[in-house]
Design a protein around this motif. Sequence first.
Motif, PDB file in Angstrom:
ATOM      1  N   VAL A 309       0.834  -1.207   0.000  1.00 13.31           N
ATOM      2  CA  VAL A 309       0.000   0.000   0.000  1.00 13.31           C
ATOM      3  C   VAL A 309       0.868   1.257   0.000  1.00 13.31           C
ATOM      4  N   ALA A 310       1.859   1.298   0.896  1.00  9.60           N
ATOM      5  CA  ALA A 310       2.680   2.499   1.044  1.00  9.60           C
ATOM      6  C   ALA A 310       3.980   2.138   1.757  1.00  9.60           C
ATOM      7  N   LYS A 311       4.977   3.008   1.579  1.00 11.47           N
ATOM      8  CA  LYS A 311       6.281   2.813   2.214  1.00 11.47           C
ATOM      9  C   LYS A 311       6.760   4.114   2.854  1.00 11.47           C
ATOM     10  N   ALA A 312       7.479   3.954   3.969  1.00  9.67           N
ATOM     11  CA  ALA A 312       8.157   5.075   4.613  1.00  9.67           C
ATOM     12  C   ALA A 312       9.558   4.605   4.972  1.00  9.67           C
ATOM     13  N   LYS A 313      10.575   5.369   4.575  1.00  7.56           N
ATOM     14  CA  LYS A 313      11.942   4.914   4.820  1.00  7.56           C
ATOM     15  C   LYS A 313      12.875   6.095   5.036  1.00  7.56           C
ATOM     16  N   ASN A 314      13.776   5.937   6.016  1.00  8.90           N
ATOM     17  CA  ASN A 314      14.869   6.874   6.230  1.00  8.90           C
ATOM     18  C   ASN A 314      16.133   6.043   6.393  1.00  8.90           C
ATOM     19  N   ALA A 315      16.972   6.041   5.378  1.00 10.94           N
ATOM     20  CA  ALA A 315      18.215   5.274   5.395  1.00 10.94           C
ATOM     21  C   ALA A 315      19.422   6.172   5.616  1.00 10.94           C
ATOM     22  N   GLN A 316      19.174   7.377   6.148  1.00  7.63           N
ATOM     23  CA  GLN A 316      20.268   8.315   6.407  1.00  7.63           C
ATOM     24  C   GLN A 316      20.164   8.901   7.814  1.00  7.63           C
ATOM     25  N   ILE A 317      20.043   8.021   8.798  1.00  9.35           N
ATOM     26  CA  ILE A 317      19.993   8.449  10.190  1.00  9.35           C
ATOM     27  C   ILE A 317      21.422   8.608  10.684  1.00  9.35           C
ATOM     28  N   ALA A 318      21.842   9.818  10.918  1.00 11.42           N
ATOM     29  CA  ALA A 318      23.215  10.103  11.316  1.00 11.42           C
ATOM     30  C   ALA A 318      23.381   9.945  12.824  1.00 11.42           C
ATOM     31  N   VAL A 319      24.638   9.845  13.243  1.00  7.48           N
ATOM     32  CA  VAL A 319      24.963   9.728  14.661  1.00  7.48           C
ATOM     33  C   VAL A 319      24.375  10.915  15.426  1.00  7.48           C
ATOM     34  N   THR A 320      23.740  10.640  16.557  1.00  6.04           N
ATOM     35  CA  THR A 320      23.105  11.696  17.355  1.00  6.04           C
ATOM     36  C   THR A 320      23.844  11.973  18.654  1.00  6.04           C
ATOM     37  N   GLY A 321      24.863  11.161  18.988  1.00  3.64           N
ATOM     38  CA  GLY A 321      25.551  11.345  20.254  1.00  3.64           C
ATOM     39  C   GLY A 321      24.645  11.024  21.417  1.00  3.64           C
ATOM     40  N   ASP A 322      24.632  11.871  22.428  1.00  5.73           N
ATOM     41  CA  ASP A 322      23.825  11.621  23.615  1.00  5.73           C
ATOM     42  C   ASP A 322      22.460  12.300  23.538  1.00  5.73           C
ATOM     43  N   LYS A 323      22.093  12.730  22.370  1.00  6.04           N
ATOM     44  CA  LYS A 323      20.848  13.484  22.203  1.00  6.04           C
ATOM     45  C   LYS A 323      19.765  12.609  21.576  1.00  6.04           C
ATOM     46  N   PHE A 331       4.816   8.584   4.714  1.00  5.71           N
ATOM     47  CA  PHE A 331       4.442   7.426   3.904  1.00  5.71           C
ATOM     48  C   PHE A 331       4.178   7.888   2.471  1.00  5.71           C
ATOM     49  N   VAL A 332       4.689   7.119   1.532  1.00  7.41           N
ATOM     50  CA  VAL A 332       4.469   7.376   0.113  1.00  7.41           C
ATOM     51  C   VAL A 332       3.658   6.212  -0.446  1.00  7.41           C
ATOM     52  N   ARG A 333       2.501   6.505  -0.990  1.00  3.28           N
ATOM     53  CA  ARG A 333       1.633   5.458  -1.525  1.00  3.28           C
ATOM     54  C   ARG A 333       2.184   4.909  -2.844  1.00  3.28           C
ATOM     55  N   THR A 334       1.937   3.631  -3.065  1.00  4.08           N
ATOM     56  CA  THR A 334       2.413   2.987  -4.290  1.00  4.08           C
ATOM     57  C   THR A 334       1.473   3.185  -5.461  1.00  4.08           C
ATOM     58  N   GLY A 335       0.214   3.509  -5.181  1.00  2.00           N
ATOM     59  CA  GLY A 335      -0.773   3.634  -6.248  1.00  2.00           C
ATOM     60  C   GLY A 335      -1.463   2.330  -6.574  1.00  2.00           C
ATOM     61  N   VAL A 338      -4.750  -1.739  -3.200  1.00  2.00           N
ATOM     62  CA  VAL A 338      -4.529  -2.731  -2.152  1.00  2.00           C
ATOM     63  C   VAL A 338      -5.102  -2.209  -0.842  1.00  2.00           C
ATOM     64  N   ASP A 339      -5.836  -3.051  -0.121  1.00  2.00           N
ATOM     65  CA  ASP A 339      -6.383  -2.657   1.172  1.00  2.00           C
ATOM     66  C   ASP A 339      -5.351  -2.898   2.278  1.00  2.00           C
ATOM     67  N   PRO A 340      -5.084  -1.910   3.114  1.00  2.00           N
ATOM     68  CA  PRO A 340      -4.125  -2.098   4.198  1.00  2.00           C
ATOM     69  C   PRO A 340      -4.641  -3.066   5.245  1.00  2.00           C
ATOM     70  N   GLN A 341      -3.763  -3.984   5.660  1.00  2.00           N
ATOM     71  CA  GLN A 341      -4.107  -4.955   6.693  1.00  2.00           C
ATOM     72  C   GLN A 341      -3.007  -5.117   7.737  1.00  2.00           C
TER      73      GLN A 341
END
Length: 505
Positions: A309-323, A331-335, A338-341
């Motif tokens: 149905v849809a995808k959400a992705k972040n493949a660039q999570i940088a180091v945050t240290g102690d924070k 979410f980006v729909r595929t078009g 399809v019913d979400p389940q």
Amino acid sequence: MKKLFTLLFAAASAFAAHATDYNVPITVIVNGVTSEQKGVITVDETDGLYNLTVKNFVLQSENGPMGVGNVALQNIESFKDGDATLLMANRQVTITDGDDPAVPYWMAAMLPPVPVELRGKIEDNHLRCYLDINLTDVLQQVITVAIGDGWQMPNQSFEAWHTSTGNYVEPNGWHSFESATGSLAPLAGHHIEKSDNAHTGEASARIYATSIFGIVANGTMTTGRMNAGSMAAADAANHAYLDMSQTEFDGNGDPYYIPLYACPDSLALWVKFNQGKPSADHPYATVSAVITDGTHYQDPEDKEYTNVVAKAKNAQIAVTGDKWVRLSIPFVRTGLNVDPQAVLITISTNADAGQGGAGDEVLVDDIEFVYNAKVTGLKVKGQDVADFAADKSDYEMELNLTVTADDIEVATNGSTAHVLKSVTTEEDYYVCNITVISADMSAISSYVVRVKSSATAISETVADAAPATSCPALYTLDGRRAATLTPGRVYISRKADGTTLKVIR
């Protein structure tokens, strides 16, 4: 934060013989901290009005259970929006004594009428409700009760954990290599533990990488199930997957998937990410969420899937240290039709399989699906409401036309938000009421547009069945003689005897 109160629901009662029981999870939210429990809510309907009761309502504190009683909402108004039946109520509720013999004392008789606000819906035989129970005068608490699964993440604050294989633990609703399938599962090691380094509450999930003979095994956590099938880290045989046809359960008795019956606007979570040894070539952690129809799906993909149905992705999570850092991933729909389940969420210490180092770790807390419910634009009769702003609720405009609910156009920032519209008259105004509710019923926003119009001054309206030439004279609402008539417009017909009649052409 210390544990303040959690709610315990033993059962629910019915008002009618044709009531429906909903065996659903219940999430209790107190001062931003969530807890989970099971419950049965019973709902019945008569002539479009609904009744809902939560029976044997108990507050559980560090000092033991505190019996409150039965909370009943009756004659709840319903509204239709597509396939959903929306339930809305805001009233004072008199709580009555419960009948659970395990509770020695009920405090219902000591309580004044309690303000309770309900936002709920029934859609495709699924119940979703939010109850805001205002106990400020008694316990200095407003307690929010979210009823039903399939719209929000369970165990959002990672406070609840279960024992997995070999007495290792996993957060409820989540899994790692401790419960993995695949021929190499016994060699996969352990990559998750409970941490007291929390964003809120008392716990978070710590995901960590390991290294054996120089081969890095990324720390990975998923709402589905891990499969360890290859010594080569990048092999598609190593993946997370979901399949609602599978009948196995984890150590908490839950399936290896999270049901999801709607498409949120985004996924939000708080993370801390650190690498044991900085890697310039592979510096990022990753979060991926995929909504499917519940049939088999794996991440990383081994083929092109048509059940997404849809995808959400972040493949660039940088180091945050102690924070602690909040991530919001749309979410980006595929078009695809399809019913979400169900949803598969996977979090890993590195965006590249087998990369990074043994000291890498990601701490995760307070994860949720975000459903927007703000209006981004309003039109009445095709005309923009001037100076519209999402945080401004009241407007006024002038149109010498009749206005109905169908004449109101609402643009929202919620792709699956529910929109309710109604129009009433008040002296020289049409009062347009617009309510927008998020798909998970957690958020609500309301707007009022008062449209000044002389059309409200005429009390009688008839359809113009006769030709226009049969009327002695036709005038527009601002008093001008009409030479030609426009279909759908309202006119004043002045007859020979001086009487007038409002005419819709």
